[in-house]
Design an enzyme around this catalytic site. Structure first.
Site, PDB file in Angstrom:
ATOM      1  N   GLU A  17      20.056   6.993  25.485  1.00 35.74           N
ATOM      2  CA  GLU A  17      18.685   7.403  25.178  1.00 35.74           C
ATOM      3  C   GLU A  17      18.644   8.698  24.379  1.00 35.74           C
ATOM      4  O   GLU A  17      17.812   8.852  23.469  1.00 35.74           O
ATOM      5  CB  GLU A  17      17.880   7.569  26.482  1.00 35.74           C
ATOM      6  CG  GLU A  17      17.661   6.290  27.258  1.00 35.74           C
ATOM      7  CD  GLU A  17      18.725   6.027  28.312  1.00 35.74           C
ATOM      8  OE1 GLU A  17      18.407   5.391  29.334  1.00 35.74           O
ATOM      9  OE2 GLU A  17      19.872   6.460  28.109  1.00 35.74           O
ATOM     10  N   LYS A  19      20.881   9.893  22.268  1.00 35.61           N
ATOM     11  CA  LYS A  19      21.294   9.632  20.883  1.00 35.61           C
ATOM     12  C   LYS A  19      20.111   9.182  20.043  1.00 35.61           C
ATOM     13  O   LYS A  19      19.850   9.723  18.963  1.00 35.61           O
ATOM     14  CB  LYS A  19      22.388   8.564  20.867  1.00 35.61           C
ATOM     15  CG  LYS A  19      22.687   7.987  19.478  1.00 35.61           C
ATOM     16  CD  LYS A  19      23.610   6.794  19.556  1.00 35.61           C
ATOM     17  CE  LYS A  19      23.766   6.112  18.208  1.00 35.61           C
ATOM     18  NZ  LYS A  19      24.399   6.970  17.196  1.00 35.61           N
ATOM     19  N   ASP A 608      45.135   5.747  10.020  1.00 34.02           N
ATOM     20  CA  ASP A 608      44.486   6.975  10.478  1.00 34.02           C
ATOM     21  C   ASP A 608      45.100   7.476  11.781  1.00 34.02           C
ATOM     22  O   ASP A 608      45.249   6.715  12.737  1.00 34.02           O
ATOM     23  CB  ASP A 608      42.991   6.739  10.699  1.00 34.02           C
ATOM     24  CG  ASP A 608      42.230   6.558   9.400  1.00 34.02           C
ATOM     25  OD1 ASP A 608      42.756   6.972   8.355  1.00 34.02           O
ATOM     26  OD2 ASP A 608      41.113   6.017   9.435  1.00 34.02           O
ATOM     27  N   GLU A 614      44.729  16.094  18.892  1.00 33.97           N
ATOM     28  CA  GLU A 614      43.985  16.050  20.146  1.00 33.97           C
ATOM     29  C   GLU A 614      44.881  15.788  21.351  1.00 33.97           C
ATOM     30  O   GLU A 614      44.646  16.294  22.448  1.00 33.97           O
ATOM     31  CB  GLU A 614      42.921  14.963  20.035  1.00 33.97           C
ATOM     32  CG  GLU A 614      42.119  14.687  21.270  1.00 33.97           C
ATOM     33  CD  GLU A 614      41.204  13.512  21.029  1.00 33.97           C
ATOM     34  OE1 GLU A 614      41.155  12.608  21.875  1.00 33.97           O
ATOM     35  OE2 GLU A 614      40.536  13.490  19.977  1.00 33.97           O
ATOM     36  N   HIS A 703      29.501  15.069   8.436  1.00 30.26           N
ATOM     37  CA  HIS A 703      28.778  15.216   9.692  1.00 30.26           C
ATOM     38  C   HIS A 703      27.494  16.010   9.518  1.00 30.26           C
ATOM     39  O   HIS A 703      26.811  16.302  10.495  1.00 30.26           O
ATOM     40  CB  HIS A 703      29.680  15.866  10.742  1.00 30.26           C
ATOM     41  CG  HIS A 703      30.856  15.024  11.112  1.00 30.26           C
ATOM     42  ND1 HIS A 703      32.051  15.089  10.436  1.00 30.26           N
ATOM     43  CD2 HIS A 703      31.020  14.055  12.050  1.00 30.26           C
ATOM     44  CE1 HIS A 703      32.902  14.225  10.968  1.00 30.26           C
ATOM     45  NE2 HIS A 703      32.302  13.585  11.934  1.00 30.26           N
ATOM     46  N   CYS A 735      35.866  12.773   6.156  1.00 25.52           N
ATOM     47  CA  CYS A 735      35.933  11.732   7.179  1.00 25.52           C
ATOM     48  C   CYS A 735      35.225  10.495   6.633  1.00 25.52           C
ATOM     49  O   CYS A 735      34.737  10.498   5.501  1.00 25.52           O
ATOM     50  CB  CYS A 735      35.275  12.227   8.480  1.00 25.52           C
ATOM     51  SG  CYS A 735      35.868  11.377   9.964  1.00 25.52           S
TER      52      CYS A 735
END
Length: 768
Positions: A17, A19, A608, A614, A703, A735
């Site tokens: 919701e 988002k 990729d 990470e 982004h 990206c």
């Protein structure tokens, strides 16, 4: 009596919701009040789901990012947004994404574009935070309005509120000094604001405050360790009780430091820091609360409650009501509610626990410790049956996969020739100009694409019609690239829902949820597939789509794959074998796909590895072991191709300067990276390290809705050319473009192509 609490709850809502409300507001389709009301409703729902806990987090809800929330609480706003006035939320979004909403009836100032804040990964997770910015003139001033509002809401709902804030030392550690200022020199300015904040919370009736200092699980030098002592000595007179909270790893050499800080309690990650517990109990003071994070907040497997009770009962007997139990970290990293899942295989579903179910596990543990195991006998028996079912399931183990893993040889991870030799052969057939242009893979996922996919999955669209629709989208993507004048094309990935889920759906050993969404950043959510068993590839996954795209153009078409390390790190991964073993299984599957693409005539293949950095352990002493198997896994995927086949890889929003040698060891012919938000700062590593292969520093921040100008791109590429020879440079976005709109993408890429032409005329001639 053992107490139970939570460190944080997923904020996006069980149906994403948040988002949809954010994107509606940013697009000008709904009001600011509508967004704020939705936020309040979600907080109320989430507090209801946490009913029965002794302490419930407040302040963990965010409209974008908790670190950015802390920057605004501390009055640390970048200078470029300080001239804007009006609602604080719009300034907040300017820092987060470069601009706020653009309502037709609002002032032009509301939607004015600025440079978005730098974004990078939150420790070793796939969550991204907005990096705090510092300089020598940085000052701090308290704005506790967000926390106070949420506290008032919680009080009205009868919630036993425990406010959550990021600690002062971690806050400085997370940030960047734009002028090489010593960040710790700002601590003396920062601590008075924290003291004021804690007093303000005390005045609001708060008893406990969760103050997060996850840097205590990293290797801190003496200066940063001393900063922790200084900070908490000054905060020790606080009128509230502080629960110093660590997660994502073990305290190790910082254990004594953490134990002896003048706080009322300490939370440790008892999943990743299990080895700390024995030493911790030996040193534990008689007047402090110990919170153990015994439920995994990063994965979705049920906890073995019987085994946990075996270890917790002696601790509970020793500590009594000074023992608190919690998830290992915030539940931000797992989906909301397993009960929503109606299509997950019943056996696999019985092995899982999402956020709501994890809190249920906590309640069972507390009841067993406080009232005896017989009080939850049925629940413990059900849990034990699920654990045993998974442990012995034939669906988890595949002898053929294990055999293939045992047959991996060192030669499988080697290209035939060194890069210098390969580059000559690739240049001969590709015939690319200097500063060749390309994109990272995806193009906008339009409403039409999403509708076709949804109808296909629901059975409203047959396979032939779906295939025809996707081919139409691929053809459109190719036409647009022809018109733009790009040098190396992509097919646009119209057929793909997510760069990991798409592959997981075609690999044996994976399961999938309907609503298992987690937040990556802002409104960006991902639905990690569930990697429960040995991995194999039954058939080609991408070849037909890429072959079709190549048939539409004479330009080289990149085959687009996700690498094994990224598939691993962006999945919910099985925890019954080493991650390195699972990663090599994935590598063998992707290797088969690479070889099939090459056989189909695809001479450029991008694999990729956005999540390589990470997965790096938080302690440097463990880096090399991880990098060894991660790099080997990538090289296994590429080791079987001819010299003429050009291998690309991509990494985004990761601080990888300190692992640049390992990235070079991957031996990709071309690597594309994010550099636009960091103003090419990520290229500093190349001042002292001669990177041997080609590199594309991203010049378009996808982004943000902001469109880079030709001049902006030229400036960024000139900065790159100061560090890297021009013959090694590519020009590309930072990206994939799936989250953008075509009306944004076309002008941005037009400027990018124009910038490449300018660079060719000023920095070098074409390579023939």
């Amino acid at each position: 009596m053992t107490k139970i609490h939570n460190l944080g709850f997923p904020r996006i809502g069980a149906r994403r919701e948040l988002k949809f409300a954010l994107e509606s507001y940013w697009q000008g389709s709904s009001s600011r009040n509508t967004l704020k009301t939705l936020g309040q409703r979600l907080r109320q729902q989430h507090w209801q789901l946490q009913a029965g806990l002794d302490w419930v987090p407040v302040g963990d809800f965010s409209f974008y990012d908790q670190v950015l929330d802390m920057s605004f609480t501390l009055g640390n706003l970048p200078e470029r947004v300080q001239q804007f006035h009006g609602d604080t939320l719009d300034n907040y979004f300017r820092v987060a994404r470069g601009r706020s909403a653009q309502p037709a009836n609002d002032s032009a100032a509301c939607c004015s574009a600025v440079a978005a804040g730098e974004m990078t990964k939150w420790f070793d997770t796939n969550y991204h935070y907005i990096v705090p910015e510092f300089n020598a003139t940085t000052t701090f001033s308290l704005d506790a309005s967000r926390l106070l509002q949420q506290l008032a809401e919680a009080k009205a709902q009868g919630v036993a509120a425990k406010p959550v804030i990021i600690g002062p030392v971690t806050y400085l550690w997370l940030g960047k000094a734009k002028d090489n200022t010593d960040k710790l020199a700002l601590l003396s300015k920062l601590l008075p604001v924290y003291i004021e904040l804690l007093q303000t919370l005390a005045n609001a009736g708060v008893e406990w405050v969760q103050i997060d200092e996850p840097i205590l699980v990293t290797e801190l030098n003496a200066v940063w360790q001393n900063a922790c002592r200084t900070a908490y000595q000054q905060l020790s007179d606080s009128p509230v009780k502080l629960l110093l909270t660590t997660y994502f790893g073990q305290l190790a050499e910082n254990l004594s430091l953490a134990v002896n800080l003048p706080v009322a309690g300490l939370h440790i990650d008892a999943i990743n820091g299990q080895n700390d517990i024995e030493a911790l109990m030996a040193e534990w003071p008689v007047d402090k609360v110990l919170s153990l994070g015994v439920i995994n907040g990063r994965n979705i497997w049920k906890s073995d409650l019987t085994t946990l009770l075996d270890s917790l009962e002696p601790i509970a007997q020793q500590l009594g009501d000074r023992l608190w139990l919690a998830p290992s970290c915030s539940l931000l990293h797992v989906p909301v509610d397993l009960d929503s899942e109606q299509k997950v295989d019943a056996e696999i579903k019985s092995w899982l626990a999402f956020a709501k179910q994890k809190l249920g596990e906590l309640r069972i543990l507390a009841t067993a410790l406080n009232q005896g195991r017989d009080a939850v006998k049925a629940e413990l028996e059900s849990n034990h049956a699920a654990i045993e079912s998974r442990r012995h399931s034939t669906r988890v183990n595949n002898p053929a996969v294990k055999s293939a893993l045992n047959n991996i040889t060192p030669e499988m991870a080697q290209r035939n020739s060194p890069y210098a030799d390969r580059a000559v052969k690739q240049a001969a057939w590709l015939k690319l100009p200097r500063f060749p242009t390309t994109t990272i893979g995806s193009f906008p996922q339009t409403a039409e694409i999403r509708l076709a996919r949804s109808q296909f999955k629901s059975g409203k669209l047959d396979a032939a019609s779906y295939k025809e629709a996707m081919r139409g989208e691929i053809a459109h993507c190719v036409r647009e690239q022809e018109a733009l004048g790009l040098d190396v094309f992509v097919h646009g990935e119209a057929e793909r829902n997510d760069m990991v889920e798409y592959f997981g759906e075609q690999l044996d050993g994976y399961a999938f949820s309907q609503f298992g969404w987690v937040q990556s950043y802002g409104s960006r959510c991902v639905k990690p597939p569930i990697l429960f068993g040995d991995i194999s590839r039954p058939q080609p996954m991408t070849v037909e789509w890429i072959r079709y795209a190549q048939s539409l153009t004479d330009k080289p078409m990149k085959g687009m794959l996700t690498g094994p390390v990224t598939i691993l790190n962006w999945s919910f991964v099985r925890d019954d074998q080493p991650r390195s073993v699972t990663c090599k299984q994935l590598a063998l599957a992707i290797r088969e796909e690479v070889q099939d693409l090459e056989k189909a005539g695809i001479g450029v293949i991008q694999i990729d590895e956005a999540a390589l950095r990470e997965g790096l352990p938080l302690r440097k002493s463990k880096w090399q072991a991880y990098l060894d198997w991660a790099v080997e896994s990538f090289r296994i995927t590429t080791g079987g191709v001819a010299d003429e086949t050009q291998i690309h890889t991509h990494m985004c929003y990761s601080e990888f300067n300190d692992i640049i040698a390992a990235i070079a060891d991957m031996d990709a012919d071309v690597i594309t990276i994010e550099t636009s938000r960091s103003d090419m700062e990520l290229l500093d590593a190349f001042e002292h390290f001669h990177y041997p292969n080609a590199i594309g520093p991203g010049v378009y921040d996808i982004h943000s809705p902001n469109i880079p100008s030709e001049e902006d791109i030229v400036i960024l590429m000139r900065k790159a050319a100061e560090r890297i020879p021009v013959e090694q440079l590519w020009v590309n976005p930072d990206c994939g473009l799936k989250t953008r709109q075509w009306h944004e993408v076309i002008p941005a890429l037009t400027n990018m192509v124009a910038a490449a032409k300018t660079l060719r005329s000023t920095l070098g001639q074409n390579i023939q």
